[in-house]
Design a protein around this motif. Structure first.
Motif, PDB file in Angstrom:
ATOM      1  N   ALA A  63      11.135  75.728  29.261  1.00  0.00           N
ATOM      2  CA  ALA A  63      10.391  75.498  28.026  1.00  0.00           C
ATOM      3  C   ALA A  63      10.936  74.229  27.393  1.00  0.00           C
ATOM      4  N   ALA A  64      10.037  73.380  26.904  1.00  0.00           N
ATOM      5  CA  ALA A  64      10.465  72.087  26.365  1.00  0.00           C
ATOM      6  C   ALA A  64       9.617  71.731  25.160  1.00  0.00           C
ATOM      7  N   SER A  65      10.235  70.997  24.218  1.00  0.00           N
ATOM      8  CA  SER A  65       9.494  70.504  23.066  1.00  0.00           C
ATOM      9  C   SER A  65      10.016  69.128  22.678  1.00  0.00           C
ATOM     10  N   GLY A  66       9.107  68.330  22.105  1.00  0.00           N
ATOM     11  CA  GLY A  66       9.463  66.984  21.689  1.00  0.00           C
ATOM     12  C   GLY A  66       9.639  66.044  22.868  1.00  0.00           C
ATOM     13  N   PHE A 100       4.647  62.323  32.063  1.00  0.00           N
ATOM     14  CA  PHE A 100       5.957  62.940  32.259  1.00  0.00           C
ATOM     15  C   PHE A 100       6.827  62.617  31.057  1.00  0.00           C
ATOM     16  N   VAL A 101       7.634  63.581  30.638  1.00  0.00           N
ATOM     17  CA  VAL A 101       8.473  63.375  29.467  1.00  0.00           C
ATOM     18  C   VAL A 101       9.901  63.846  29.729  1.00  0.00           C
ATOM     19  N   LEU A 102      10.819  63.127  29.119  1.00  0.00           N
ATOM     20  CA  LEU A 102      12.167  63.645  28.919  1.00  0.00           C
ATOM     21  C   LEU A 102      12.131  64.286  27.536  1.00  0.00           C
ATOM     22  N   PRO A 103      12.156  65.612  27.444  1.00  0.00           N
ATOM     23  CA  PRO A 103      11.960  66.265  26.144  1.00  0.00           C
ATOM     24  C   PRO A 103      13.183  66.146  25.245  1.00  0.00           C
ATOM     25  N   GLN A 104      12.970  66.371  23.965  1.00  0.00           N
ATOM     26  CA  GLN A 104      14.103  66.453  23.049  1.00  0.00           C
ATOM     27  C   GLN A 104      14.936  67.695  23.363  1.00  0.00           C
ATOM     28  N   PHE A 105      14.234  68.812  23.561  1.00  0.00           N
ATOM     29  CA  PHE A 105      14.911  70.068  23.910  1.00  0.00           C
ATOM     30  C   PHE A 105      14.303  70.626  25.192  1.00  0.00           C
ATOM     31  N   ASN A 117      19.397  72.303  26.640  1.00  0.00           N
ATOM     32  CA  ASN A 117      19.707  70.881  26.748  1.00  0.00           C
ATOM     33  C   ASN A 117      19.056  70.122  25.607  1.00  0.00           C
ATOM     34  N   CYS A 118      19.825  69.266  24.969  1.00  0.00           N
ATOM     35  CA  CYS A 118      19.308  68.399  23.912  1.00  0.00           C
ATOM     36  C   CYS A 118      19.550  66.952  24.326  1.00  0.00           C
ATOM     37  N   PHE A 119      18.467  66.188  24.485  1.00  0.00           N
ATOM     38  CA  PHE A 119      18.567  64.791  24.892  1.00  0.00           C
ATOM     39  C   PHE A 119      18.446  63.895  23.659  1.00  0.00           C
ATOM     40  N   SER A 125      16.461  58.905  17.469  1.00  0.00           N
ATOM     41  CA  SER A 125      16.341  60.120  18.277  1.00  0.00           C
ATOM     42  C   SER A 125      17.323  61.186  17.808  1.00  0.00           C
ATOM     43  N   ALA A 126      18.539  60.766  17.485  1.00  0.00           N
ATOM     44  CA  ALA A 126      19.551  61.716  17.026  1.00  0.00           C
ATOM     45  C   ALA A 126      19.147  62.343  15.688  1.00  0.00           C
ATOM     46  N   SER A 127      18.593  61.533  14.793  1.00  0.00           N
ATOM     47  CA  SER A 127      18.162  62.048  13.488  1.00  0.00           C
ATOM     48  C   SER A 127      17.006  63.037  13.649  1.00  0.00           C
ATOM     49  N   THR A 128      16.082  62.722  14.560  1.00  0.00           N
ATOM     50  CA  THR A 128      14.973  63.641  14.829  1.00  0.00           C
ATOM     51  C   THR A 128      15.493  64.965  15.375  1.00  0.00           C
ATOM     52  N   ALA A 129      16.476  64.893  16.271  1.00  0.00           N
ATOM     53  CA  ALA A 129      17.061  66.105  16.844  1.00  0.00           C
ATOM     54  C   ALA A 129      17.751  66.937  15.770  1.00  0.00           C
ATOM     55  N   LEU A 130      18.496  66.293  14.879  1.00  0.00           N
ATOM     56  CA  LEU A 130      19.170  67.019  13.801  1.00  0.00           C
ATOM     57  C   LEU A 130      18.179  67.755  12.917  1.00  0.00           C
TER      58      LEU A 130
END
Length: 423
Positions: A63-66, A100-105, A117-119, A125-130
């Motif tokens: 499962a992946a998002s972002g 194709f995506v490298l997802p955030q999660f 996994n959190c990319f 990108s880091a701020s979006t992940a936070l």
């Protein structure tokens, strides 16, 4: 192992440290967590695109998002994998458009645990992940589908039009332009009560067993979902597994009738030939990429509404194999397009009155060490009160238009029966 809340806290600390060090490199932070219902988790997430894949023959769910990176070009996606050794999820539409995506999660669930996994790549990108971590632990319970009679049902091709399409295909075959053409139909159902795509897929997982179950959503307004019996390929290092899934007979509530249909299907020359054409197409397309090529015995693939002929194929790949080359070589197979492929795609564009898009495309995951892709048939777009369901049938010499109509109706019923009364 931790739960989602604990995992979110640990990831938040790691990402904060990443920001404080003013890093810009692409990194992956990973936490092991207890298993959760990944569809219920994805149902509560608000970042897009979203991806879900429940594998057919193994206890594994993704499962992946972002997204952190996105690739519409298959070669560019392959170059990324070679450089970074991170997995990409996504697929190719029927006509070859890629996403194709490298997802955030990315959550990878096995039998006993889940790797979260959190990319992250750079400050934005880091701020979006936070920000996303604040709701990472949310899950929304899955609900039973409301059974209802559709307010309106529209088919791109009604029965007479479908028969005309099949006769056009048979004419092309008899003219020697084709040996096989796979026609598809789209059924649009308008509903009184809206359908939630995550609930829909959860229901399909219960009843449509022996399948890959997938979801792809680029935005919250439309989700493409399906439960497909068909594998495109599996690769583990240089070992390559694929299959020919073609030839169909009905399945009912009568076990004795099902056995009679199975015996007939295994003997029927028209269906055996349809299946063998797929084998030949795969062998031809992979001839420059493989060192060995082994075809298994003809067997049956039983499903809820239909049963298929199946031949499993194993190959050893030549040196310097890459998934991009394999996808380009094998997709779409003769099981969803026809033979010869380019001629079949051209004729389909003239006969069918709709764009297939993701229908009969492929979804999966690829990395340096391994990859797995399914064929996106037995699928539908869920758009609130409207559902668009797709089903297809392979036309070869000897095909009967009305029999092919009955076949696509049975295939579509595998999904429609999940929510429609009297199906």
């Amino acid at each position: 192992m931790s739960n989602l809340k604990q995992a979110a806290k640990r990831l938040s600390e790691q990402i904060t440290d990443y920001l404080q060090q003013k890093q810009t490199v692409l990194v992956c932070f990973q936490v092991k967590i207890n298993n959760v219902d990944l569809l219920a988790w994805l149902k509560s997430q608000t970042a897009y695109p979203q991806f879900y894949l429940n594998f057919r023959d193994k206890t594994k769910i993704l499962a992946a998002s972002g997204k952190v990176r996105a690739f519409s070009d298959l070669d560019a996606a392959q170059e990324f994998i070679e450089q970074y050794d991170y997995p990409l999820v996504g697929g190719l539409q029927f006509q070859g458009y890629g996403q194709f995506v490298l997802p955030q999660f990315l959550l990878v669930q096995s039998e006993n645990s889940t790797a979260l996994n959190c990319f992250v790549e750079g400050a934005d990108s880091a701020s979006t992940a936070l920000a996303a971590l604040k709701t990472l632990s949310n899950t929304t319970p899955l609900s039973p589908l409301p059974k209802q009679i559709p307010l309106c049902t529209e088919r791109r091709a009604d029965r007479q039009t479908w028969c005309d399409w099949v006769n056009q295909a048979l004419f092309e075959i008899r003219q020697g332009k084709l040996s096989k053409l796979v026609l598809a139909n789209e059924t649009r159902l308008h509903l009184k009560q809206s359908i939630n795509a995550y609930d829909f897929l959860a229901e399909s997982e219960k009843y449509n067993q022996g399948c890959y179950h997938f979801l792809w959503a680029e935005n919250p307004n439309s989700q493409f979902v399906g439960s497909t019996p068909e594998r495109l390929f599996v690769r583990e290092y240089n070992v390559f597994l694929t299959e020919a899934l073609a030839g169909t007979a009905p399945v009912s509530d009568d076990p004795q009738e099902n056995q009679r249909q199975a015996d007939w299907l295994l003997r029927d020359e028209k269906n055996r030939n349809e299946n063998w054409l797929v084998v030949q197409d795969i062998a031809q397309n992979l001839r420059d990429l493989t060192e060995t090529f082994e075809v298994g015995e003809l067997e049956l693939k039983p499903l809820r509404k239909v049963q298929h002929l199946l031949r499993k194929i194993r190959a050893d790949l030549a040196a310097h194999y890459q998934d991009a080359a394999l996808l380009n070589a094998i997709h779409p197979t003769a099981a969803v397009s026809g033979l010869p492929q380019q001629q079949a795609k051209m004729i389909l564009s003239k006969i069918e009155t709709f764009e297939r898009g993701w229908y009969a495309g492929t979804f999966g995951v690829m990395s340096k060490t391994d990859a797995e892709f399914c064929v996106a048939i037995r699928s539908a777009f869920i758009e609130s009160h409207r559902i668009r369901v797709f089903a297809g049938a392979g036309i070869v010499e000897g095909s009967q238009p009305l029999e092919e109509w009955q076949e696509i109706e049975r295939k579509a019923a595998g999904l429609i029966s999940l929510f429609a009364k009297n199906q």
